[in-house]
Design a protein around this motif. Structure first.
Motif, mmCIF file in Angstrom:
data_model
loop_
_atom_site.group_PDB
_atom_site.id
_atom_site.type_symbol
_atom_site.label_atom_id
_atom_site.label_comp_id
_atom_site.label_asym_id
_atom_site.label_seq_id
_atom_site.Cartn_x
_atom_site.Cartn_y
_atom_site.Cartn_z
ATOM 1 N N GLU A 24 33.387 12.855 45.184
ATOM 2 C CA GLU A 24 34.608 13.545 45.600
ATOM 3 C C GLU A 24 34.631 14.975 45.105
ATOM 4 N N THR A 25 34.106 15.215 43.916
ATOM 5 C CA THR A 25 34.179 16.559 43.334
ATOM 6 C C THR A 25 33.014 17.441 43.769
ATOM 7 N N THR A 76 39.784 12.330 37.744
ATOM 8 C CA THR A 76 39.747 11.372 38.856
ATOM 9 C C THR A 76 39.496 9.955 38.336
ATOM 10 N N ASP A 136 37.617 6.464 50.436
ATOM 11 C CA ASP A 136 38.286 6.719 49.152
ATOM 12 C C ASP A 136 38.040 5.618 48.126
#
Ligand code: SER
Length: 814
Positions: free
Chosen positions: A681-682, A720, A782
């Motif tokens: 995600e990052t 996160t 996700d």
């Protein structure tokens, strides 16, 4: 035999103290008197060249070599002199007296060495004249019973004869009592390397010139005659023996003397054996109490029927060795000095059991008598004698479990050896041969009887215990080879052991262990099943282990299918089996074997076995501590140590994993999945897993990324993961057909890895069933979804918290 008591004018304690006081009072021409330096430990933990302290000079080695720090206690002795009584063990290594102990009256594995030293201070003249003064004036030993040797030189090494010493002695003793000696007797060396030099020995004749015919014992010096014994050695240290064998002269010349306390005491108490002194009397009394054997009678060799007195001597000697060595930090084991101690202990225990009818436990019961009688001179003995006793008792018990079976195997092996030796014999007429109907077995029995009675029987060959039997005695019953040889030597007829053959088997076993075959080393703490071992398992009908229960980890019961000692499969194992690590294979397991970066479980296996005392008597079984779990071709090896009792093939065992370790690993494993997701995600989709480690105390995750991760990126990743933990998401795991699972959107698989079909899917925050129902849904992007065979927490909250402690490149782009 006189029975010395402490009321004797020269009890050992007074002899020791008199020696020390004599040298303390001898300041002489040098700058200071002899300092009393307490005995060093008998276990030289800081000198790898030595198994045990074998002489008083050991602790002074750095001074002789000029290596002592001048500001240290040792360094301050430079140029000075010292005195003490040193605890010594001579077993294993260069100076080894083990084989002689018990058989004669003056060898010991443990003894005390009285010593005085000059560190570059006085030399030969003072050393020898003070020695004579102490022996003759203080201890009152008649001069004409003493003999002295000096070094005759060794031209091949460029070593001169020690004329100076010879002449000093000639001024003190009759000329015929001063004798030259060779390198072996008159050049003392500490070990293969270390300080050394010519020496001069003082010998004592127990019989003396009063004997009829005016005895001169010169020809008996250094011949092993029990009545003419060396008592004191004066070494004139001038060289260091270096690696490779060269003798390098030292910058200063030193004196190092050593006198056997026990021998001196026997002389002063006027008895013919060290064992007849007050040094051993209390230990013999304790042995008698502990075993119920008849009293010690001091018999030797053939006169010692049933080896009873030999057993007394061995046991008394060995309990001193074990008590001192364990007090000073050594423990019986399979390696190095630990194995020397184990051999000594087993020797004593076998003597006690077989010759004195002792029960297991007798040996450890002797610790208090040693502590009581030597604790004043060596206060360290009083610190924790219970610990020493416990260690000895455990060793004794573990050997005790296989001892009787080993003795029985030895008897069978001997029977077979006799059969082999007489099978080709022509039985002489002198032996009553019986009627022709006598069957062959009866005939054999009779010949054996004759042998046992030492009647004349013509043997076709020697009686030799086979190398295979000797190896089995060692491998399965824990009989060190020297014990087997000793048992052979005890027979009234000549029996030998095929020791070269045994050595060959040992070397082959070690080589096999080393060379990629079945691998086992105590040093690395690993046992591995190689292709050969796996093939043997299949041949034995053992199936790969069913490990489905590893995911829930609750206790289960299973059956022992095989026991692997690193080389071979055994029918049983117990703590006397002489192996450090054991691998157990069961039909099924709840333990997690190290795999996919996740570390293995630990825990225990408990055997309960029906016994006469009840249906489920714990003591009839065993307990095994599982330290490591590894999988080889589907066989899961539970590697560890037997804590108590024994385990046999076919046993029903209860498997309990260490839940603390398991849940710490599970937390880190689920956190690894969350980290994997957070990295993507990052940092983007380019992040691919390249490896990982999941341990109880930490996790490490290797991933592809072309540049260092910036601090703010790291902070975001950490955040996160924490959010996911706080969200308390469910963690789900299920097997799925590989082709369906592969199509799930966002699935993380390790590139290049081949996965089984069906494959196990672990997903966080979404049920696997839901994923499979709609694999291509964008929703799953996700979620953390991975192919994974590891163990996880049930929901993310259980992880607790998460922090990144470091980030670095382990390879280019990783
Ligand atoms: N180091 C010499 C010996 O052991 C003298 O103490 O004989």
């Amino acid at each position: 035999m006189p029975t010395p008591t402490s009321s004797h004018p020269w009890p050992a304690s007074r002899v020791r103290q008199t020696f020390i006081d004599f040298f303390r009072s001898k300041p002489g021409p040098g700058p200071q008197g002899h300092s009393f330096v307490p005995s060093s430990t008998v276990v030289p933990l800081d000198d790898p060249t030595l198994l045990f302290t074998n002489a008083g000079m050991n602790q002074f080695k750095p001074i002789f070599l000029g290596q002592a720090d001048p500001a240290s206690n040792l360094g301050r002795l430079r140029g000075g002199r010292a005195v003490n009584s040193q605890k010594c063990i001579r077993a294993g290594g260069k100076h080894n007296d083990l084989e002689d102990v018990g058989k004669d009256t003056y060898h010991h594995t443990f003894f005390e060495m009285l010593g005085n030293w000059s560190f570059g201070d006085y030399f030969k003249k003072e050393s020898i004249t003070w020695g004579m003064e102490l022996l003759t004036r203080v201890f009152g030993i008649p001069r004409d019973r003493l003999y002295a040797t000096y070094f005759q030189g060794e031209p091949s090494l460029g070593l001169e004869p020690d004329i100076e010493t010879r002449d000093i002695w000639k001024s003190l003793l009759p000329e015929s009592h001063v004798l030259p000696g060779n390198m072996k007797d008159n050049f003392w060396e500490m070990g293969d390397t270390g300080p050394c030099g010519p020496c001069s020995e003082i010998h004592y004749d127990r019989i003396g010139p009063e004997a009829r015919g005016g005895r001169n014992a010169a020809s008996l010096v250094n011949t092993g005659d029990p009545d003419v014994l060396e008592i004191w050695n004066h070494v004139f240290i001038q060289f260091n023996r270096e690696d490779g064998g060269t003798l390098k002269p030292l910058p200063a010349r030193h004196v190092d003397t050593g006198m056997g306390l026990e021998r001196l005491v026997s002389i002063l108490q006027n008895v013919r054996s060290n064992y007849d002194t007050d040094v051993f009397a209390p230990i013999f009394a304790a042995i008698e109490r502990a075993t119920g054997a008849r009293s010690y009678m001091g018999r030797l060799g053939q006169d010692d029927d049933g080896n009873i007195d030999t057993a007394y001597r061995v046991i008394a000697d060995h309990i001193r060795t074990l008590t001192f060595a364990i007090t000073d930090g050594a423990t019986p084991s399979n390696l190095g000095r630990g194995y020397v101690l184990r051999r000594i202990l087993r020797r004593a225990v076998r003597y006690g059991r077989q010759m004195l009818g002792a029960r297991t436990g007798f040996f450890s019961q002797l610790v208090p008598v040693v502590v009581q009688h030597m604790g004043e001179a060596y206060p360290e003995l009083r610190k924790d004698p219970a610990r020493v006793e416990n260690i000895i008792r455990e060793e004794e018990e573990s050997f005790g479990r296989t001892l009787d079976r080993g003795i029985a195997l030895f008897e069978d092996a001997l029977d077979e050896a006799i059969d082999r030796a007489i099978s080709r014999v022509r039985i002489p007429r002198a032996i009553p041969y019986g009627s022709p109907s006598l069957d062959a077995r009866e005939e054999l029995r009779r010949v054996k009887e004759k042998l046992a009675k030492r009647e004349q029987v013509v043997l076709a060959g020697p009686i030799v215990i086979s190398s295979e039997d000797a190896f089995k005695l060692h491998d399965t019953y824990g009989f060190p080879i020297d014990l087997t040889v000793l048992m052979a030597q005890e027979r009234p007829y000549k029996v030998t052991v095929d020791v070269p053959g045994y050595d060959g088997l040992m070397a082959a076993a070690k080589e096999k262990a080393r060379s990629g075959g079945a691998k086992f080393t105590a040093a690395t703490g690993r046992i591995e099943l190689d292709a050969d071992a796996i093939a043997r398992l299949a041949h034995m009908g053992v199936k790969p282990t069913d490990d489905i229960d590893k995911f829930h980890g609750r206790d289960i019961r299973a059956t022992v299918k095989a026991i692997f000692n690193g080389l071979n499969f055994d029918e049983h194992t117990d703590s006397a089996s002489n192996v450090d690590l054991v691998g157990i294979i069961l039909d099924k397991t709840n333990f997690y074997a190290e795999m996919g970066g996740q570390e293995h479980d630990a825990g225990r296996l408990a055997v309960t076995r029906e016994s006469r005392s009840g249906p489920s008597d714990l003591h009839a079984g065993g307990e095994f501590r599982v330290d490591s779990v590894q999988s080889f071709a589907g066989y899961i090896l539970h590697i560890g140590h037997l804590v108590k009792g024994e385990i046999r093939v076919g046993d029903d065992v209860q498997l309990s994993i260490d839940h603390g370790r398991r849940s710490a690993i599970a937390s880190n494993h689920t956190a690894t999945h969350l980290l994997n997701l957070a990295l993507r995600e990052t940092l983007g989709d380019g992040v691919d897993q390249k490896g990982s480690l999941v341990a109880p105390d930490r996790l490490r995750f290797d991933f592809s990324h072309p540049r260092p991760v910036a601090p703010e990126e790291l902070a975001a990743i950490e955040c996160t993961v924490r959010d996911q933990i706080d969200a308390n998401q469910g963690v789900y795991a299920e097997s799925a057909p590989l082709f369906v699972a592969k199509s799930v959107n966002g699935l993380r698989a390790v590139f290049g890895e081949t996965y089984p079909d069906p494959v196990r899917v672990v997903s966080i925050g979404a049920r696997v069933r839901d994923l499979l129902d709609d694999p291509t849904s964008a929703l799953w992007l996700d979620n953390s979804i991975e192919f994974c065979g590891g163990t996880h927490v049930q929901s993310t909250k259980a992880i607790g918290d998460f922090a990144l402690t470091s980030e670095e490149a382990v390879a280019k782009g990783v």
